[in-house]
Write a protein that holds these residues in place. Structure first.
Motif, mmCIF file in Angstrom:
data_model
loop_
_atom_site.group_PDB
_atom_site.id
_atom_site.type_symbol
_atom_site.label_atom_id
_atom_site.label_comp_id
_atom_site.label_asym_id
_atom_site.label_seq_id
_atom_site.Cartn_x
_atom_site.Cartn_y
_atom_site.Cartn_z
ATOM 1 N N THR A 1 -4.429 -0.684 6.017
ATOM 2 C CA THR A 1 -3.461 -1.653 5.509
ATOM 3 C C THR A 1 -2.511 -1.048 4.487
ATOM 4 N N ASP B 1 1.298 -1.607 5.248
ATOM 5 C CA ASP B 1 1.699 -2.996 5.011
ATOM 6 C C ASP B 1 1.775 -3.294 3.521
ATOM 7 N N HIS C 1 5.081 -4.359 1.380
ATOM 8 C CA HIS C 1 5.079 -5.548 0.529
ATOM 9 C C HIS C 1 5.487 -5.187 -0.905
#
Length: 157
Positions: free
Chosen positions: A101, A104, A108
Motif C-alpha cells: 500500500t 497509494d 494520498h
C-alpha cells in the motif's frame, strides 16, 4: 536465536528470486504487470511475506488486483520451489503475498500536501492585503509631560 541480519539477507534474496521467476519463468498473464517491492522474513526463517504492486495497462486503466492475487496464489507452490532451490536454506519459508500500500499512501500524501500548499497560498494572498484591526502601534508610552504618545513617534527632547 534470532539473527536479524540473516533474515534481512534472506528476505532480499527471496524478493529477487520471486521477481525474476515472475518476470521470466511464470507464464500467467495475470502476473505480467506485477512488481515485487519488498519481502520480510520472520526471525525463525520459517515464513516470508512478499509485498507486491500491480500496474494498469496504461494510465487510464485500473489495475487488476484480484487477478494478480489469484495468479500469485496459483503460482505460490512453483515460487516456493524456486525460493528453496535459490536460497539453499534447510527449511524453505512459506510464502504469503500481500499487496503493498506504499504507492497509494504516497499518492494520498501528495494530494494532502497539494491541498496544504493551496491553503497556504490563500492565506498568503489574504495576508498581503490585510490591515491591522486597530492602530499600527497599539503600545502607548507617557512622555516627560505625562502625555501619552506612541513609542515610535520619534520625538527626541
Amino acid at each position: 536465536m534470532v539473527d536479524h541480519a540473516r533474515a534481512k539477507k534472506l528476505a532480499k534474496r527471496i524478493s529477487t528470486i520471486v521477481a525474476t521467476a515472475i518476470e521470466l519463468e511464470i507464464k500467467d498473464p495475470r502476473l505480467r504487470l506485477v512488481t515485487i517491492t519488498d519481502a520480510k522474513v520472520t526471525g525463525d526463517l520459517r515464513d516470508a511475506t512478499v509485498y507486491y504492486t500491480v500496474m494498469g495497462e496504461d494510465l487510464n486503466t485500473e489495475p487488476d488486483f484480484q487477478g494478480a492475487a489469484a495468479g500469485l496464489e496459483k503460482a505460490k507452490g512453483v515460487l516456493r520451489t524456486k525460493v528453496g532451490a535459490g536460497t539453499g536454506v534447510r527449511f524453505t519459508p512459506t510464502l504469503a503475498f500481500v499487496q503493498d500500500t506504499v504507492p497509494d499512501t504516497a499518492r494520498h500524501m501528495e494530494e494532502l500536501l497539494a491541498r496544504a500548499r493551496a491553503a497556504d497560498d490563500e492565506v498568503a494572498k489574504a495576508a498581503a492585503t490585510a490591515r491591522h484591526a486597530g492602530d499600527a502601534d497599539p503600545y502607548k508610552t507617557a512622555d516627560h509631560d505625562g502625555e501619552l504618545q506612541s513609542e515610535t513617534s520619534g520625538d527626541d527632547d
